[in-house]
Design a protein around this motif. Structure first.
Motif, PDB file in Angstrom:
ATOM      1  N   LEU A 156      70.053  41.853  36.652  1.00 19.46           N
ATOM      2  CA  LEU A 156      70.893  43.602  36.762  1.00 19.46           C
ATOM      3  C   LEU A 156      72.198  42.259  36.783  1.00 19.46           C
ATOM      4  CD1 LEU A 156      69.265  46.273  37.356  1.00 19.46           C
ATOM      5  CD2 LEU A 156      69.880  45.445  35.334  1.00 19.46           C
ATOM      6  N   ARG A 157      72.627  42.192  37.763  1.00 22.49           N
ATOM      7  CA  ARG A 157      73.330  41.184  38.488  1.00 22.49           C
ATOM      8  C   ARG A 157      74.019  40.336  37.756  1.00 22.49           C
ATOM      9  NH1 ARG A 157      74.503  38.072  43.822  1.00 22.49           N
ATOM     10  NH2 ARG A 157      77.211  38.843  44.315  1.00 22.49           N
ATOM     11  N   GLU A 188      75.311  42.162  34.044  1.00 21.08           N
ATOM     12  CA  GLU A 188      76.638  42.679  34.040  1.00 21.08           C
ATOM     13  C   GLU A 188      77.230  41.335  34.689  1.00 21.08           C
ATOM     14  OE1 GLU A 188      80.145  44.380  36.323  1.00 21.08           O
ATOM     15  OE2 GLU A 188      78.590  42.727  37.551  1.00 21.08           O
ATOM     16  N   ARG A 213      80.502  41.462  31.288  1.00 21.28           N
ATOM     17  CA  ARG A 213      81.854  42.391  32.176  1.00 21.28           C
ATOM     18  C   ARG A 213      83.100  40.599  31.384  1.00 21.28           C
ATOM     19  NH1 ARG A 213      83.952  40.585  36.388  1.00 21.28           N
ATOM     20  NH2 ARG A 213      81.297  40.399  37.610  1.00 21.28           N
ATOM     21  N   GLY A 273      75.576  47.541  30.558  1.00 23.74           N
ATOM     22  CA  GLY A 273      76.435  46.940  31.568  1.00 23.74           C
ATOM     23  C   GLY A 273      77.487  48.112  31.817  1.00 23.74           C
ATOM     24  N   VAL A 285      75.532  49.383  34.913  1.00 31.09           N
ATOM     25  CA  VAL A 285      75.220  48.402  35.920  1.00 31.09           C
ATOM     26  C   VAL A 285      76.509  48.495  36.948  1.00 31.09           C
ATOM     27  CG1 VAL A 285      75.079  46.692  36.420  1.00 31.09           C
ATOM     28  CG2 VAL A 285      73.137  47.689  35.521  1.00 31.09           C
ATOM     29  N   GLY A 286      77.502  48.137  35.984  1.00 29.41           N
ATOM     30  CA  GLY A 286      79.235  47.561  36.865  1.00 29.41           C
ATOM     31  C   GLY A 286      79.009  49.263  37.721  1.00 29.41           C
TER      32      GLY A 286
END
Length: 291
Positions: free
Chosen positions: A11-12, A15, A19, A70, A73-74
């Motif tokens: 997930l990191r 994202e 971004r 996104g 998660v952000g």
């Protein structure tokens, strides 16, 4: 119920790609290789069973589901980052530094400080004890004092009232004190080296004039209190500091106590006290006025 989440590392990476707009930029921010970030994205899409990006030229762009995920998660990572930073700041926060006289520290603040710690376990307190003269230059978050005449104008302007203060002439029960209509006579007056104006204030507020033949002088009030207890003379003391001795009849106050126009105050280092300092101010106000 167990949370349904893919590996957080995927997930990191995901994202960051959404971004920043590219795998290469995400790899640079995360200090990983291009290949490692690509594998994380592939692993996340395999877990979902659906693509999250579309090919655009030589790069990728998130599709509708990718943009939606996104954004979620952000926000979650932003909240997590802010919460982690707060915990770090709290853990690394310097202790709240309080300066006060030796007598006030030993006779009131230190014995009552456990109650503040129970109410605010996250606030560390560092206590500096000094003479009334040195309080004027104490570099503390809060400086506790009643006599503020020697403080500069800025410090006086930052003084925050805490509680009224009342002084009385006290001595041992059998100490020879003669009283007439508006005066007292005693063999020895016990002075404080740095707050001699207290006698003038007391005489003005009580309407009583003290006549003595000799004097003793000490740099701290607690030494003056001990001298009075042992019958060495009459001392002028804040009632709050000798309640135990008064109840035990170790000391008596022949003329009672006079409220001084200056109450006890906390002088803040800054114009607006920080959260820890304000918590201490609020607690002291309640505790000092409690019976």
């Amino acid at each position: 119920m167990a949370r349904r989440l893919p590996p957080l590392s995927t997930l990191r990476s995901f994202e960051a790609v959404v971004r920043l707009g590219s795998v290469r930029a995400a790899a640079g921010e995360l200090d990983r290789t291009h290949g490692a970030v690509s594998k994380q994205i592939q692993a996340l899409q395999q877990t979902l069973g659906a693509p999250l990006f579309d090919r655009v030229g030589t790069g990728v762009a998130p599709n509708a589901h990718g943009r939606m995920l996104g954004a979620m998660v952000g926000r979650a990572l932003d909240d997590l980052s802010a919460g982690y930073a707060q915990v770090v700041d709290d853990l690394r926060a310097p202790p709240l530094h309080i300066a006060c006289s030796v007598t006030f520290a030993t006779r009131w603040l230190a014995p009552n400080l456990a109650a503040f710690t129970r109410a605010h376990p996250d606030i560390q307190v560092r206590l500096s004890m000094t003479s009334a003269r040195e309080l004027k230059t104490a570099d503390a978050d809060l400086t506790i004092a009643w006599d503020r005449t020697g403080f500069d104008a800025g410090a006086q302007g930052r003084a925050i009232p805490l509680a009224p203060i009342a002084f009385g002439l006290v001595c041992a029960p059998d100490y020879p004190v003669e009283r007439s209509a508006d005066s007292l006579r005693a063999p020895v007056r016990i002075d404080h080296d740095f707050t001699s104006r207290a006698w003038d204030l007391w005489s003005e507020r009580s309407g009583v004039r003290l006549e003595t033949e000799h004097s003793l002088s000490f740099p701290h009030s607690h030494l003056a209190i001990e001298a009075a207890i042992t019958g060495q003379g009459v001392a002028l003391v804040d009632r709050r500091l000798i309640r135990r001795e008064l109840r035990a009849n170790v000391l008596v106050a022949p003329t009672g106590f006079a409220v001084f126009p200056e109450g006890l105050a906390a002088i803040s280092r800054t114009v607006t006290p920080g959260p820890a300092a304000q918590a201490m101010i609020d607690w002291m106000r309640d505790a000092l006025t409690a019976r």
